[in-house]
Design a protein around this motif. Sequence first.
Motif, PDB file in Angstrom:
ATOM      1  N   LEU A  91       0.779  -1.141   0.015  1.00 25.93           N
ATOM      2  CA  LEU A  91       0.043  -0.049   0.005  1.00 25.93           C
ATOM      3  C   LEU A  91       0.649   1.053   0.031  1.00 25.93           C
ATOM      4  CD1 LEU A  91      -2.888  -1.287   2.373  1.00 25.93           C
ATOM      5  CD2 LEU A  91      -2.850  -1.239  -0.088  1.00 25.93           C
ATOM      6  N   PRO A  92       2.036   1.420   0.752  1.00 21.88           N
ATOM      7  CA  PRO A  92       2.842   2.618   0.764  1.00 21.88           C
ATOM      8  C   PRO A  92       3.383   2.882  -0.622  1.00 21.88           C
ATOM      9  CG  PRO A  92       3.109   1.550   2.831  1.00 21.88           C
ATOM     10  CD  PRO A  92       2.184   0.505   2.006  1.00 21.88           C
ATOM     11  N   MET A  93       3.853   1.866  -1.011  1.00 21.14           N
ATOM     12  CA  MET A  93       4.293   1.897  -2.690  1.00 21.14           C
ATOM     13  C   MET A  93       3.478   1.939  -3.666  1.00 21.14           C
ATOM     14  SD  MET A  93       6.029  -2.177  -3.092  1.00 21.14           S
ATOM     15  CE  MET A  93       6.401  -2.550  -1.425  1.00 21.14           C
ATOM     16  N   LEU A  94       2.224   1.934  -3.495  1.00 21.60           N
ATOM     17  CA  LEU A  94       1.515   2.084  -4.697  1.00 21.60           C
ATOM     18  C   LEU A  94       1.474   2.840  -5.689  1.00 21.60           C
ATOM     19  CD1 LEU A  94      -0.734  -0.415  -5.182  1.00 21.60           C
ATOM     20  CD2 LEU A  94      -2.342   1.324  -4.127  1.00 21.60           C
ATOM     21  N   GLY A  95       1.897   3.982  -5.399  1.00 15.79           N
ATOM     22  CA  GLY A  95       2.256   5.056  -6.277  1.00 15.79           C
ATOM     23  C   GLY A  95       3.158   5.078  -7.347  1.00 15.79           C
ATOM     24  N   ARG A  96       4.133   4.076  -7.013  1.00 11.13           N
ATOM     25  CA  ARG A  96       5.418   3.940  -7.866  1.00 11.13           C
ATOM     26  C   ARG A  96       5.243   2.639  -8.458  1.00 11.13           C
ATOM     27  NH1 ARG A  96       8.531   3.229  -2.698  1.00 11.13           N
ATOM     28  NH2 ARG A  96       9.527   1.213  -2.706  1.00 11.13           N
ATOM     29  N   LEU A  97       4.116   1.756  -8.481  1.00  8.65           N
ATOM     30  CA  LEU A  97       4.109   0.509  -8.991  1.00  8.65           C
ATOM     31  C   LEU A  97       3.498   0.783 -10.483  1.00  8.65           C
ATOM     32  CD1 LEU A  97       2.987  -1.658  -6.204  1.00  8.65           C
ATOM     33  CD2 LEU A  97       5.473  -1.673  -7.226  1.00  8.65           C
ATOM     34  N   PRO A  98       3.656  -0.209 -11.465  1.00  9.32           N
ATOM     35  CA  PRO A  98       2.970  -0.089 -12.489  1.00  9.32           C
ATOM     36  C   PRO A  98       1.626  -0.412 -12.424  1.00  9.32           C
ATOM     37  CG  PRO A  98       4.238  -2.028 -12.472  1.00  9.32           C
ATOM     38  CD  PRO A  98       4.699  -1.003 -11.406  1.00  9.32           C
ATOM     39  N   GLU A  99       0.706  -0.530 -13.554  1.00  6.14           N
ATOM     40  CA  GLU A  99      -0.817  -0.739 -13.511  1.00  6.14           C
ATOM     41  C   GLU A  99      -0.937  -2.232 -12.914  1.00  6.14           C
ATOM     42  OE1 GLU A  99      -4.772  -0.562 -16.130  1.00  6.14           O
ATOM     43  OE2 GLU A  99      -2.928   0.015 -17.033  1.00  6.14           O
ATOM     44  N   HIS A 100      -0.073  -2.911 -13.580  1.00  4.07           N
ATOM     45  CA  HIS A 100      -0.061  -4.551 -13.424  1.00  4.07           C
ATOM     46  C   HIS A 100       1.273  -4.849 -12.872  1.00  4.07           C
ATOM     47  CE1 HIS A 100      -4.090  -4.454 -15.219  1.00  4.07           C
ATOM     48  NE2 HIS A 100      -3.515  -4.158 -16.268  1.00  4.07           N
ATOM     49  N   PHE A 101       1.448  -5.654 -11.742  1.00  2.89           N
ATOM     50  CA  PHE A 101       2.594  -6.129 -11.363  1.00  2.89           C
ATOM     51  C   PHE A 101       2.600  -7.569 -10.733  1.00  2.89           C
ATOM     52  CE2 PHE A 101       0.509  -3.623  -8.415  1.00  2.89           C
ATOM     53  CZ  PHE A 101       0.595  -4.234  -7.074  1.00  2.89           C
ATOM     54  N   LEU A 102       3.612  -8.129 -10.435  1.00  3.67           N
ATOM     55  CA  LEU A 102       3.619  -9.678  -9.988  1.00  3.67           C
ATOM     56  C   LEU A 102       3.904  -9.307  -8.260  1.00  3.67           C
ATOM     57  CD1 LEU A 102       3.588 -12.531 -10.812  1.00  3.67           C
ATOM     58  CD2 LEU A 102       6.272 -12.441 -10.144  1.00  3.67           C
ATOM     59  N   VAL A 103       3.448 -10.279  -7.292  1.00  3.81           N
ATOM     60  CA  VAL A 103       3.760 -10.182  -6.102  1.00  3.81           C
ATOM     61  C   VAL A 103       4.048 -11.557  -5.694  1.00  3.81           C
ATOM     62  CG1 VAL A 103       2.860  -9.689  -3.730  1.00  3.81           C
ATOM     63  CG2 VAL A 103       2.220  -8.127  -5.652  1.00  3.81           C
ATOM     64  N   MET A 104       5.035 -11.814  -4.819  1.00  2.00           N
ATOM     65  CA  MET A 104       5.310 -13.254  -4.743  1.00  2.00           C
ATOM     66  C   MET A 104       6.224 -13.242  -3.351  1.00  2.00           C
ATOM     67  SD  MET A 104       8.417 -14.076  -7.334  1.00  2.00           S
ATOM     68  CE  MET A 104       8.858 -15.663  -6.297  1.00  2.00           C
ATOM     69  N   ASN A 105       6.047 -14.224  -2.601  1.00  2.00           N
ATOM     70  CA  ASN A 105       6.836 -14.717  -1.598  1.00  2.00           C
ATOM     71  C   ASN A 105       8.234 -14.743  -1.773  1.00  2.00           C
ATOM     72  OD1 ASN A 105       4.382 -14.401   0.107  1.00  2.00           O
ATOM     73  ND2 ASN A 105       4.114 -16.667   0.246  1.00  2.00           N
ATOM     74  N   GLY A 106       9.093 -14.356  -1.155  1.00  2.00           N
ATOM     75  CA  GLY A 106      10.463 -14.512  -1.224  1.00  2.00           C
ATOM     76  C   GLY A 106      11.318 -15.945  -0.818  1.00  2.00           C
ATOM     77  N   ASP A 107      10.405 -16.929  -0.693  1.00  2.00           N
ATOM     78  CA  ASP A 107      10.841 -18.233   0.166  1.00  2.00           C
ATOM     79  C   ASP A 107      10.394 -19.481  -0.672  1.00  2.00           C
ATOM     80  OD1 ASP A 107       8.301 -18.000   0.957  1.00  2.00           O
ATOM     81  OD2 ASP A 107       9.015 -18.069   3.152  1.00  2.00           O
ATOM     82  N   ILE A 108      10.046 -19.268  -2.100  1.00  2.00           N
ATOM     83  CA  ILE A 108       9.538 -20.543  -2.724  1.00  2.00           C
ATOM     84  C   ILE A 108      10.448 -20.982  -3.811  1.00  2.00           C
ATOM     85  CG2 ILE A 108       6.925 -19.925  -2.233  1.00  2.00           C
ATOM     86  CD1 ILE A 108       6.873 -18.686  -4.923  1.00  2.00           C
ATOM     87  N   LEU A 109      10.490 -22.414  -3.942  1.00  2.00           N
ATOM     88  CA  LEU A 109      11.218 -22.893  -5.304  1.00  2.00           C
ATOM     89  C   LEU A 109      10.138 -23.539  -6.118  1.00  2.00           C
ATOM     90  CD1 LEU A 109      14.316 -24.763  -3.726  1.00  2.00           C
ATOM     91  CD2 LEU A 109      14.372 -22.532  -4.863  1.00  2.00           C
TER      92      LEU A 109
END
Length: 237
Positions: A91-109
Amino acid sequence: MHAVILAGGKGVRLRPYTTALPKPLVPIGDQHAILEIVLRQLAAAGFTSCTVAIGHLGHIIRAYVGDGSQWGLRIDYAAEDNPLGTMGPLLPMLGRLPEHFLVMNGDILTDLDYGDVLHRHAASGAPLTVATYARKVAIDFGVLTTESGRIVSFAEKPNLDYRVSMGVYGLSRATLAGYTPGLPLGFDELVLDLLGAQTPPHAYEFSGYWLDIGRPDDYDRANAEFTTHRGVLLKGA
């Protein structure tokens, strides 16, 4: 193509491995940290930039990853002082993100095609796309169904089939526009809100290799299997 990697958790379930290291930096095999594998995969999938959301031991992640140039990525950071859930750090970074983006956990293989998840999300018009995986859960007991004090059905040690979230999402900025920055927001809350508004998320069904490294047993399995799956996990990376 931009990705946000959630790397701020304390990794409590993976102790003692995470006593001195953030979970995304625990080593897999003899060369790589989990987060390095993820970054290599993102670069190979066509991503050019990434935001790493950090919290617990975040300075170690900054020191290890740097600006991302070693993987051909532009990496910046978003620090959270208090745990904000899965979606709250966005939420705090929303203004600097593109319209569509990927979100993922940093601990998956996984050998999931991250680029395809994002492309299909953008094309779908859905507010949220969730990468899903089929799981069987073995019940070690005889399972009874009762009604008014009577047993009406019985199954001996059944297997239950579920589709579970892989911890990888395609997301659109507008989906989060109504939430307040600085307040916690979990994946569960977001999904329930979308279902309540009759704007359901889409599912990206996946059947390849996926391992969520959440517990010591998972970590041991990841190291045992890495040599076998190395070519697939680092294909093109």
